[in-house]
Design a protein around this motif. Structure first.
Motif, short mmCIF file in Angstrom:
data_model
loop_
_atom_site.label_atom_id
_atom_site.label_comp_id
_atom_site.label_asym_id
_atom_site.label_seq_id
_atom_site.Cartn_x
_atom_site.Cartn_y
_atom_site.Cartn_z
N UNK A 334 11.37 1.20 -24.94
CA UNK A 334 11.80 -0.17 -24.65
C UNK A 334 13.01 -0.53 -25.49
N UNK A 335 13.02 -0.09 -26.75
CA UNK A 335 14.17 -0.34 -27.60
C UNK A 335 15.43 0.32 -27.08
N UNK A 336 15.29 1.53 -26.54
CA UNK A 336 16.45 2.22 -25.98
C UNK A 336 16.98 1.48 -24.76
N UNK A 342 23.74 -3.76 -24.68
CA UNK A 342 24.93 -4.10 -25.46
C UNK A 342 26.22 -3.90 -24.68
N UNK A 343 26.18 -3.00 -23.72
CA UNK A 343 27.37 -2.77 -22.88
C UNK A 343 27.67 -3.98 -22.00
N UNK A 344 26.68 -4.88 -21.88
CA UNK A 344 26.84 -6.07 -21.03
C UNK A 344 26.69 -7.35 -21.85
N UNK A 358 19.83 -6.07 -32.40
CA UNK A 358 18.81 -5.49 -33.27
C UNK A 358 18.43 -4.10 -32.78
N UNK A 359 18.26 -3.96 -31.47
CA UNK A 359 17.89 -2.66 -30.90
C UNK A 359 18.97 -1.62 -31.14
N UNK A 363 16.50 2.15 -35.01
CA UNK A 363 15.08 1.86 -34.81
C UNK A 363 14.44 3.18 -34.38
N UNK A 364 13.95 3.92 -35.38
CA UNK A 364 13.41 5.23 -35.09
C UNK A 364 12.12 5.49 -35.82
#
Length: 508
Positions: A334-336, A342-344, A358-359, A363-364
């Motif tokens: 979901x984070x991915x 971010x591209x939008x 934040x994502x 976040x790993x």
């Protein structure tokens, strides 16, 4: 059920068909079986109600009235042929997250405004097989990541009880549609309180099932803090819908077998020991919520339950719970997905950009381990304070306050409770704990109205996979507590002139 001020609420009801729009699931099913009423009549009454009040509350994305009419006609024929199914002819509003083949699922985002579903959500297949009539889709915050419901794509969704205030999120449109009488049942989902928060804001019953009880779509299989669940105006409606949603699905490997069928009636709670925490040890709770919560506790005590206040000893506050939940949610797939937004960024809401940014940070495995450690620590503390201490459940408010503006922006605005500023994302909700401990079932019940005629709610939390005890306690409450959506206790769509003024400025 009156507010803290003692005032009652009257409903403006101009819809033909009158109280059909607020009839309970049990009443409708009985009248359908007796051929005293047709599902077509109820659907048409709710369509008229939609036309009457949707301009005020803005709770829907798309309507599907033509296909719903065909489904209602089929249901009418099935009652004639005595082949009716469990939810035959009952209208169910779908949160803008539940895919239906050929329908547009937007997740409240301009980025997905043309996203046509190519398959059904597992719950949709179950609803269709149960005879439900799917007539509308309901609004959500962008990507389901806020406890209020407004987006650049769909605008602000307002509360039918008081239009100045929010419906909650992320299942906010479902909550508003139910409270407004536009549907009989509705679906929600809950990854931080997204079913329970709207239920509390709208005076509803809602259920966050334990992980695996209800099958998510394959893409959400490993989103551990999240579960789909039912929303309803009555306890029995919530249970009936949950019984349809429950159980395995063909392409969901984590759904539990066998399907759990919950009864509609339960034994007395006399002698049951139940723990209670007003604030989880960290939250600021407003006076009306406290008063309504204590009145609800008296309902349980009047039935012979032993209610005892406990120190949960969580060792963390709301912001720390939020950090752990964000880490749990965003350290996986979901984070991915959120990171790709971010591209939008120029098409996102302010809070959509906030969470996508934040994502986009790391976040790993480290964040996943941090969340895992927090979950294990919280589980032990809850076990020690509650379930290993002889209590069958723990009760606590769902919200710290119901006075949150409809267009509240957690990235810009502030909230004060009892004069104290609170964290704008989670400082006014008490739900995140139970998404970190997502194996514990939770029922949210309505507890009354505050001085602004806004509902308040209470959570009933039981030990892992003990759905029946949570339902038993909720059933006891529903059997004795003064109910909303009866008598003169209906939403009155207060402050319509204020909403008109806001809209005239272009901010609504």
């Amino acid at each position: 059920m009156v507010g803290a001020s003692g005032a009652a609420v009257a409903k403006p009801l101009h819809t033909k068909g009158g109280d059909l729009i607020y009839a309970s699931t049990a009443d409708l099913l009985q009248r359908y079986r007796r051929r005293e009423l047709s599902p077509v009549e109820v659907l048409e009454a709710q369509i008229e109600r939609y036309r009457e009040v949707e301009p005020l509350i803005n709770a829907c994305t798309y309507t599907h009235f033509d296909s719903a009419r065909k489904a209602a006609e089929e249901s009418e024929q099935r009652y004639k042929n005595k082949t009716a199914r469990p939810l035959e002819g009952i209208t169910v509003a779908l949160k803008d997250e539940y895919d239906v083949t050929g329908w547009i699922t937007t997740a409240g985002s301009n980025v997905l405004k043309d996203n046509v579903a190519t398959s059904n959500h597992p719950a949709v297949d179950k609803l269709i097989q149960a005879g439900a009539v799917l007539h509308m889709q309901t609004t959500v915050p962008e990507m389901y990541f806020a406890a209020v419901t407004w987006t650049d794509l769909w605008g602000v969704t307002r509360n039918p009880w008081n239009l100045n205030y929010t419906v909650g999120g992320s299942s906010g449109g479902s909550g508003a549609a139910l409270a407004a009488g536009m549907t009989t049942l509705a679906t929600g989902s809950d990854m931080g309180g997204s079913t329970r928060i709207p239920c509390a804001f709208n005076g509803l019953y809602g259920f966050k099932p334990p992980y695996g009880r209800n099958a998510p779509p394959p893409g959400s299989t490993f989103l551990l803090p999240s579960t789909e669940g039912p929303m309803a105006r009555t306890f029995e409606g919530m249970v009936r819908l949950q019984n349809v949603l429950s159980g395995p699905a063909p392409y969901t490997p984590t759904a539990l077998r066998p399907k759990l069928e919950l009864p509609l009636r339960y034994p007395s709670i006399k002698g049951m020991r139940i723990a209670f925490s007003m604030n989880q040890g960290w939250a600021e709770i407003d006076a009306d919520t406290q008063a309504n919560t204590r009145e609800a506790l008296r309902v349980f005590e009047s039935q012979g339950a032993v209610i005892e206040e406990v120190d949960l000893n969580l060792g963390v506050d709301g912001p720390a719970l939020r950090t752990a939940l964000v880490n749990a949610l965003l350290s996986g797939g979901f984070g991915e997905d959120l990171k790709q937004l971010n591209a939008y960024s120029d098409q996102l809401t302010s809070y959509g950009r906030y969470f996508s940014e934040i994502a986009a940070t790391t976040r790993g495995s480290a964040e996943a381990k941090q969340a895992e450690d927090m979950i294990n620590a919280l589980y032990k503390r809850i076990q020690d304070a509650v379930f290993l201490n002889g209590y069958s459940a723990v009760l606590m408010p769902t919200l710290a306050t119901s006075d949150v503006a409809a267009d509240f922006d957690p990235t810009k605005d502030t909230i004060r409770i009892n004069g104290q500023p609170v964290e704008p994302n989670v400082g006014w909700v008490l739900t995140a704990l139970w998404n970190l401990l997502n194996w514990n079932p939770v029922v949210s019940i309505p507890t009354g109205l505050n001085r602004h005629q806004m509902p308040t709610g209470l959570q009933i939390c039981t030990t892992t996979y003990d759905d029946s005890t949570a339902m038993r306690i909720a059933s006891a409450y529903a059997s004795e507590a003064p109910a909303l959506f009866t008598g003169n206790r209906f939403p009155a769509f207060l402050n319509q002139s204020a909403v008109d003024q806001v809209r005239s400025t272009g901010r609504g």
